[in-house]
Motif scaffolding. Structure first.
Motif, PDB file in Angstrom:
ATOM      1  N   GLU A  99       0.726  -1.184  -0.032  1.00 25.62           N
ATOM      2  CA  GLU A  99       0.064  -0.050  -0.018  1.00 25.62           C
ATOM      3  C   GLU A  99       0.768   1.236  -0.106  1.00 25.62           C
ATOM      4  OE1 GLU A  99      -3.231  -0.105  -0.317  1.00 25.62           O
ATOM      5  OE2 GLU A  99      -3.759  -2.349   0.218  1.00 25.62           O
ATOM      6  N   TYR A 100       1.687   1.512   0.820  1.00 29.69           N
ATOM      7  CA  TYR A 100       2.570   2.543   1.021  1.00 29.69           C
ATOM      8  C   TYR A 100       3.377   2.914  -0.164  1.00 29.69           C
ATOM      9  CZ  TYR A 100       5.477   6.014   3.644  1.00 29.69           C
ATOM     10  OH  TYR A 100       6.204   7.000   3.881  1.00 29.69           O
ATOM     11  N   ALA A 108       6.295   5.562  -4.065  1.00 27.10           N
ATOM     12  CA  ALA A 108       7.196   5.393  -4.928  1.00 27.10           C
ATOM     13  C   ALA A 108       7.255   6.032  -6.244  1.00 27.10           C
ATOM     14  CB  ALA A 108       7.688   3.939  -5.287  1.00 27.10           C
ATOM     15  N   PRO A 109       6.084   6.172  -6.751  1.00 25.09           N
ATOM     16  CA  PRO A 109       5.986   7.014  -8.166  1.00 25.09           C
ATOM     17  C   PRO A 109       6.575   8.515  -7.970  1.00 25.09           C
ATOM     18  CG  PRO A 109       4.064   5.429  -7.940  1.00 25.09           C
ATOM     19  CD  PRO A 109       4.845   5.577  -6.410  1.00 25.09           C
ATOM     20  N   VAL A 110       6.231   8.968  -6.893  1.00 22.02           N
ATOM     21  CA  VAL A 110       6.627  10.367  -6.586  1.00 22.02           C
ATOM     22  C   VAL A 110       7.939  10.639  -6.757  1.00 22.02           C
ATOM     23  CG1 VAL A 110       6.261  12.535  -5.057  1.00 22.02           C
ATOM     24  CG2 VAL A 110       4.478  10.970  -5.246  1.00 22.02           C
ATOM     25  N   LEU A 166       0.007  11.182  -5.179  1.00 22.24           N
ATOM     26  CA  LEU A 166      -0.201  12.215  -3.852  1.00 22.24           C
ATOM     27  C   LEU A 166      -1.763  12.002  -3.056  1.00 22.24           C
ATOM     28  CD1 LEU A 166       1.507  15.225  -4.866  1.00 22.24           C
ATOM     29  CD2 LEU A 166       2.249  13.448  -3.203  1.00 22.24           C
ATOM     30  N   VAL A 167      -2.708  11.557  -3.941  1.00 22.58           N
ATOM     31  CA  VAL A 167      -3.991  11.297  -3.568  1.00 22.58           C
ATOM     32  C   VAL A 167      -4.060   9.917  -2.930  1.00 22.58           C
ATOM     33  CG1 VAL A 167      -6.421  10.706  -4.287  1.00 22.58           C
ATOM     34  CG2 VAL A 167      -5.215  12.611  -5.475  1.00 22.58           C
ATOM     35  N   ARG A 168      -3.334   9.013  -3.433  1.00 18.12           N
ATOM     36  CA  ARG A 168      -3.338   7.582  -2.950  1.00 18.12           C
ATOM     37  C   ARG A 168      -2.401   7.761  -1.582  1.00 18.12           C
ATOM     38  NH1 ARG A 168      -1.407   2.111  -6.214  1.00 18.12           N
ATOM     39  NH2 ARG A 168      -1.829   0.699  -4.343  1.00 18.12           N
ATOM     40  N   LEU A 169      -1.288   8.330  -1.548  1.00 16.09           N
ATOM     41  CA  LEU A 169      -0.487   8.347  -0.550  1.00 16.09           C
ATOM     42  C   LEU A 169      -1.374   9.132   0.912  1.00 16.09           C
ATOM     43  CD1 LEU A 169       2.118   8.237   0.989  1.00 16.09           C
ATOM     44  CD2 LEU A 169       2.702  10.478   0.296  1.00 16.09           C
ATOM     45  N   ARG A 170      -1.995  10.280   0.489  1.00 17.71           N
ATOM     46  CA  ARG A 170      -3.024  10.671   1.556  1.00 17.71           C
ATOM     47  C   ARG A 170      -3.945   9.549   2.293  1.00 17.71           C
ATOM     48  NH1 ARG A 170      -2.382  15.928  -1.293  1.00 17.71           N
ATOM     49  NH2 ARG A 170      -1.382  17.365   0.172  1.00 17.71           N
ATOM     50  N   PHE A 201      12.493   5.215   0.588  1.00 17.20           N
ATOM     51  CA  PHE A 201      11.549   6.047  -0.223  1.00 17.20           C
ATOM     52  C   PHE A 201      10.949   7.093   0.468  1.00 17.20           C
ATOM     53  CE2 PHE A 201      11.929   2.824  -3.210  1.00 17.20           C
ATOM     54  CZ  PHE A 201      11.991   3.456  -4.363  1.00 17.20           C
ATOM     55  N   THR A 202      10.928   7.051   1.949  1.00  9.84           N
ATOM     56  CA  THR A 202      10.410   8.289   2.657  1.00  9.84           C
ATOM     57  C   THR A 202      11.370   9.282   2.836  1.00  9.84           C
ATOM     58  OG1 THR A 202       8.742   6.985   3.872  1.00  9.84           O
ATOM     59  CG2 THR A 202       8.977   9.190   4.592  1.00  9.84           C
ATOM     60  N   PHE A 203      12.799   8.898   2.929  1.00  2.20           N
ATOM     61  CA  PHE A 203      13.779   9.956   2.852  1.00  2.20           C
ATOM     62  C   PHE A 203      13.877  10.519   1.802  1.00  2.20           C
ATOM     63  CE2 PHE A 203      18.186  10.879   1.954  1.00  2.20           C
ATOM     64  CZ  PHE A 203      18.619  11.456   3.281  1.00  2.20           C
ATOM     65  N   TYR A 204      13.799   9.831   0.604  1.00  2.00           N
ATOM     66  CA  TYR A 204      13.658  10.631  -0.640  1.00  2.00           C
ATOM     67  C   TYR A 204      12.585  11.381  -0.905  1.00  2.00           C
ATOM     68  CZ  TYR A 204      18.266   8.264  -2.099  1.00  2.00           C
ATOM     69  OH  TYR A 204      19.538   7.927  -1.978  1.00  2.00           O
ATOM     70  N   PHE A 205      11.476  11.102  -0.673  1.00  2.00           N
ATOM     71  CA  PHE A 205      10.222  11.927  -0.856  1.00  2.00           C
ATOM     72  C   PHE A 205      10.289  13.154   0.003  1.00  2.00           C
ATOM     73  CE2 PHE A 205       6.113  13.277   0.540  1.00  2.00           C
ATOM     74  CZ  PHE A 205       5.351  13.057  -0.406  1.00  2.00           C
TER      75      PHE A 205
END
Lengths: 229, 229
Positions: free
Chosen positions: A110-111, A116-118, A143-147, A178-182
């Motif tokens: 899910e996460y 990842a696409p961002v 971003l919609v999915r991530l929210r 991935f969160t670090f790069y986001f």
């Protein structure tokens, strides 16, 4: 005994994932560079370590492994107890293991597909690969999915400090690369909308082992960077 | 004690995955239907079980779980030993666990992304969802990728009868739902090109527990089928 070997570059998300677990358990290891721009990971020597031609490769004596999540669990099983960590939740019985497994799968299913696409569109494709423009509609949909995912995390983190319970686990740590790069993109402020998630992320990033790994991950990107590998 | 409950339809791949482990360990369970065409999985009752609104949901007494791979491991940890099965490789120490983890990740990261688009394009989109034509270029690209994965499996299965070693594991069983549906398509013969893989698949399908689950998975599809849910 020779130390464990990790084959790959510490900037790569799946390599960083393995290094995180090595640093968390305080194990001795050697990082062996693989020149992926020169395609070394597709050559016979690396294919002996990982038949899919991806990084990292991993070696501990006679044992050869690949797949970063599997390597991570192996490192934890071998050294986690000595380090006083219960990253797989085993001290809380099969229910504890189940909660770690569940949130590990949530990260993968899910996460990751949401975040990842961002990272690919904003960093990896335009800068590291230097071969594509950012596709804004992919970013916006992600971003919609991530929210949506972060909303579910927020509700979860109202019940416990970490995803699988009140201590950090394998599940939380898998979110780092991935969160670090986001967080280096212009969309980092999305996390401010979810205060429990933001506090969770800050607690993760405050860990000395995490900081040691992340200091080898860039926060500024340029097309020229590719030449550095 | 009331039996474990699985919420969902046995035709769905992630529900079938959970049922496979329940049948393998011989545990008592109750399958509770969820009318997904009516959107029951997005309603509050199901969201209590799975906040992502997906199937299956799972309940064992007070424990509520989701994510089929995590549920599967819980079932194995609770009942696998009694059933005389070592599906997580734990009897072979941390190296055994690592091989099961590795090939479980390969299924998720390499095999599934190669085989699933064929199943979506040939079965799920046109028949079950009834909302799209088969996209042949997606099928063709996926078959190229699948052949690459199967070639690596063939080399692996020359060394051991199953992916993680000489006895069946969690890793092998996770291949069933999508491979079962793939085998109903016109592309099933791709497996004939890889004799070790073909023999591995036939050994898996010969298991009585597998047959009990697969008899509730259709092999013929029609748009009208959607109305059956």
């Amino acid at each position: 005994m020779s130390p464990m070997k990790v084959f790959g570059h510490p900037m790569l998300t799946n390599v960083a994932r393995v290094l995180l677990f090595l640093e968390e358990v305080g194990a001795e290891y050697e990082l062996v560079p693989v020149d992926f721009v020169a395609g070394e990971h597709k050559k016979p020597q690396h294919l002996q370590l990982n038949p899919f031609g991806k990084m990292p490769g991993f070696q501990d004596g006679d044992l050869v492994l690949f797949e970063s999540r599997a390597i991570g669990k192996y490192i934890i099983r071998k050294y986690g107890g000595t380090a006083g960590l219960d990253l797989l939740g085993e001290n809380s019985g099969i229910e504890g293991s189940a909660m770690v497994d569940l949130w590990t799968e949530v990260e993968a299913q899910e996460y990751y597909p949401a975040i990842a696409p961002v990272v690919f569109e904003c960093i990896i494709n335009p800068f590291i690969m230097g071969d594509a423009e950012t596709n804004q509609s992919v970013v916006d949909e992600s971003l919609v999915r991530l929210r949506g995912v972060l909303g579910i995390y927020e509700a979860r983190l109202e019940k416990s400090s970490y995803l699988a319970g009140d201590s950090i686990s394998f599940a939380d740590l898998n979110h780092i690369p991935f969160t670090f790069y986001f967080m280096t993109t212009q969309y980092a402020s999305v996390f401010d909308e979810y205060p429990k998630v933001k506090a969770w992320w800050e607690a993760i990033m405050a860990r000395p082992a995490v900081q040691r790994v992340c200091k080898n991950m860039p926060t500024q990107f340029s097309v020229g960077m590719r030449a550095a590998f």
